[in-house]
Design a protein around this motif. Structure first.
Motif: not given
Length: 802
Positions: A390, A408, A411, A445-446, A452-455, A462, A465, A476
């Motif tokens: 991120y 992004e 994705d 991302y989810t 927001t969550y990142y891998y 995840h 962030v 979101n």
């Protein structure tokens, strides 16, 4: 660690970057000491004045000239010209001892390690232990700069890389040295985001850090791709501009603005210091770049680069483009691609990427190659330049003005499509991508519960962030917290009893659906909630009323319908002021015409510092008809003081509308009395704006909000003011300063702001002024010149501005 406060900073080096950094600290209310070297010789002007090298005016000449040039530059580095008073200048011989009194020392001298080390040696003799000291280097390794310095110096030393211009570009890279105290990094991380309004990114001490490493790769890759595909510079700038969420200056125009020599310096640094980069050959300069460098065609600073501005025999300006094959300038060629036509109806940039990579023409091929190369490259930079993906996206968005970062975009097109693009180029992603797929993750991302969550690569899952708790990200929560939706707005529940009305129209223009949605939001808030925010996170708050709707009604001479539409607008903004719940408007970016009128009628305003607010209706041949003309008359009345020359006060407000004045920052909006001191507030970090507006609405509700009583005490001056205005417009027309039509518009505005042709000063209601305003607006909509201006702006796709 005790609470650390930054009340005074010293900036050492007053060049473009140093002066810009000094100005931005002044913007946020910090006292600044700006230092530079003493000149070695006198100028001819100084000699003629009998000055010597010992005179203070000479000794501070370099720093004073640099700061003056910076303040005069465009775009302005200061939010308000008065903020320059927060900056004190001096020189490194006479004034260096003053650094003992500052809380933070920032070095911004020439990019040479030996000179930086000399400066640090000198500064350490005067620096108070515990004072933060940082370097704004764009690429020199941090570990080398603090060698030989004391333990205290090294513990408080790191890199802090601002991007130019510091006021406008949000990226703030923090680069730790080998002995930097982690508490200093945590402090700077928080300070950059909260006070400086930045996106702070903790980078590793690698060449060009994060932003420039990825950004320069992207430009260098384009330099090679443009030749391989036989593209023109106009075509590349068309393909890499707003259509993919990048600045209008796109690629080649951006290089001209920044300076080709700056880009070449960074590219050469990467090439020299990153021998193991798998794309090392891409950092070698193509022949056409070497040609420009040899001829010193560096861009705007040298008068020509990839583009060149010339004048023809008739004195008309023309922009020429460089032909990359002949290396000669020629007239610009129009660039058009079938693939881009397919995206015209797609408003959200993120939704265009799947369409672009499937294009059947040269544009589609370009995007497949461009994105494929970028996707592969960023995977290999982890963990070299960053451990978290991120941070790469944050750096590109904040430092290069991209709407979406590389991961992004990946994705958006899909994991498998991205991998196919990489494979088509004969490249391979980093090994962790396959591990990520094996873990079952299908996106980088989810979004969960509005966050927001990142891998996370090491943990193969995840994670949230960090740093989001101070923000409300509307993207979101829009689906999960939706309370009402139509084609113009989404009403969202922000939590804690506060609703938000988010405009969703094109350029957030205000038409019937937006007004209906705003009224619905007020209805819902009055029934079941405690307060209302009107805010969004698009590029601009609102460019004003839907002029297409106004034009069609006027052309069809549907004056009853137009009258109803304008009254609906007026009634809506008056509901913002006279509802039973507190209303807070959160303007940012362009806030023009109707957007400004919304702002004027809120109980409170929480404005982003970068807000450009104004009543610009004169530009299309009308007066503000959504309460703006009324409100300026009211605010003039509120400013009338005993023994004041009331006509002069009223004239100031008249000229604010008549000259279509637009503030160049939220702070300038106070001067125009669009924002009110002691009532409205400014936030430097736009990401905090919605959360702050929510907090303000909540506080007003908690303090006991009572619906205001409609005003009936607006003092208008009648014929006394009207006569003055009419004489003024007559003389302006006679002097050929305004046209006959401009005079007609001005006279209509004069009639409204004077309160009509009343025989003596009187007190009137807001509704009385609104009726005058609406009548004047409608009469101007029937004018041929007004219709021509409206039609011209619609054809050009321009917002309602002068």
């Amino acid at each position: 660690m005790p609470n650390r406060r930054i009340e005074k900073v010293a900036v050492v080096g007053s060049g473009i970057m140093g002066s810009g950094i000094a100005c931005h600290f002044a913007n946020i209310g910090v006292e600044v000491l700006l230092l530079d070297i003493v000149p070695r010789e006198l100028t001819d002007k100084e000699k003629a004045a009998g000055l010597t090298l010992e005179d203070k005016v000479v000794r501070n000449r370099l720093v004073n000239d640099a700061l003056t040039a910076s303040i005069k530059s465009k775009p302005a580095p200061l939010y308000h010209k008065n903020f320059a008073s927060r900056i004190t200048t001096g020189n490194l011989d006479d004034d260096i001892s003053k650094v003992k009194d500052v809380d933070w020392i920032i070095e911004v001298v020439v990019e040479r390690l030996d000179i930086k080390q000399q400066v640090f040696e000198k500064l350490e003799q005067h620096r108070t232990p515990g004072t933060i000291i940082t370097s704004n280097t764009s690429g020199i390794p941090i570990k080398f700069m603090s060698e030989g310095r004391s333990d205290d110096f090294q513990a408080h030393f790191c890199g802090t890389h601002f991007f130019n211009p510091p006021r406008y570009l949000k990226l703030f890279e923090i680069i730790p040295g080998p002995k930097t105290n982690p508490e200093i990094l945590d402090f700077l991380n928080g300070y950059g985001e909260k006070f400086l309004g930045k996106t702070t990114v903790l980078a590793k001490d690698t060449p060009a850090f994060i932003g420039n490493r990825i950004g320069i790769f992207g430009i260098q890759a384009l330099f090679h791709l443009v030749k391989d595909m036989g593209l023109t510079i106009e075509e590349v700038d068309k393909l890499t501009g707003p259509v993919i969420g990048r600045p209008k200056s796109a690629t080649f125009r951006t290089v001209d603005v920044v300076g080709l020599d700056t880009l070449v310096h960074v590219a050469n640094g990467i090439a020299e210091n990153c021998p193991n980069d798998e794309e090392h050959d891409l950092f070698k300069l193509p022949d056409f770049v070497n040609h420009l460098m040899e001829n010193k065609w560096l861009g705007s600073k040298s008068g020509q680069g990839f583009y060149k501005k010339v004048k023809d025999d008739d004195g008309r300006s023309e922009i020429l483009s460089l032909d990359l094959d002949t290396l000669e300038y020629r007239s610009k060629k129009r660039a058009s691609f079938a693939t881009l036509e397919l995206t015209k109806s797609v408003d959200k940039v993120i939704d265009r990427f799947p369409i672009l990579v499937k294009g059947k023409d040269k544009a589609g091929e370009f995007y497949r190659k461009n994105f494929g190369a970028m996707f592969a490259y960023v995977t290999h930079r982890i963990p070299e330049i960053s451990d978290e993906l991120y941070k790469i996206d944050d750096a590109m968005k904040a430092g290069f003005g991209w709407e979406h970062g590389p991961f992004e975009i990946w994705d958006a097109v899909g994991m498998e499509t991205g991998l196919e693009l990489i494979k088509e180029l004969g490249k391979k992603p980093a090994a962790w991508i396959e591990e990520m797929k094996a873990s079952g993750a299908t996106s980088f991302y989810t979004v969960k519960e509005g966050a927001t969550y990142y891998y996370n690569i090491p943990k193969k899952e995840h994670l949230k962030v960090p740093g989001q708790d101070s923000f409300i990200i509307l993207d979101n929560i829009r689906k999960s917290n939706e309370v009402f939706k139509n084609s113009g707005v989404v009403v969202e529940d922000l939590g804690d009893g506060i609703l938000n009305v988010e405009f969703q129209s094109k350029m957030n223009s205000i038409g019937g659906d937006v007004l209906a949605g705003l009224n619905k939001g007020i209805d819902l808030a009055e029934k079941d909630f405690d307060g209302l925010v009107v805010g969004n996170q698009a590029a601009n708050f609102s460019v004003g009323a839907n002029i297409g709707m106004i034009f069609m009604m006027a052309v069809e001479q549907e004056y009853d319908e137009l009258n109803m539409a304008i009254k609906y607008f007026q009634d809506t903004v008056m509901r913002l002021r006279y509802s039973s719940i507190p209303t807070v408007v959160a303007p940012h970016g362009m806030t023009l015409g109707g957007g400004c009128e919304m702002t004027l009628h809120a109980d409170r305003v929480v404005a982003a510092a970068e807000s450009y607010i104004g009543l610009v209706e004169f530009g299309v041949g009308v007066i503000p008809g959504g309460g703006g003309s009324k409100e300026m008359a009211l605010r003039a009345s509120d400013g009338f003081m005993k023994n004041d020359v009331e006509l002069n006060r009223l004239q100031e407000y008249f000229l604010t509308i008549g000259m279509a004045k637009v503030s160049t920052s939220a702070y300038e909006a106070y001067d125009l009395d669009i924002l009110k001191h002691g009532k409205d507030i400014v936030v430097v970090n736009k990401d905090r704006q919605i959360a702050t507006a929510k907090a303000v609405a909540r506080l007003m509700a908690d303090q006991g909000y009572t619906k205001p009583v409609p005003r009936k005490d607006v003092k208008v001056l009648g014929k006394q003011a009207l006569g003055m205005f009419l004489v003024g417009t007559d003389s302006m027309e006679a002097g050929h300063y305004i046209s006959e039509h401009d005079k007609k518009i001005a006279n209509k505005l004069a009639y409204v702001m004077a309160g009509g042709d009343l025989s003596e000063p009187s007190y009137v209601s807001e509704q009385y002024l609104l009726d005058l305003e609406r009548e004047a607006f409608l009469s101007l909509c029937g004018e041929r010149k007004t219709l021509e201006r409206l039609q011209h702006m619609i054809q050009k796709g321009k917002p309602l501005r002068n």
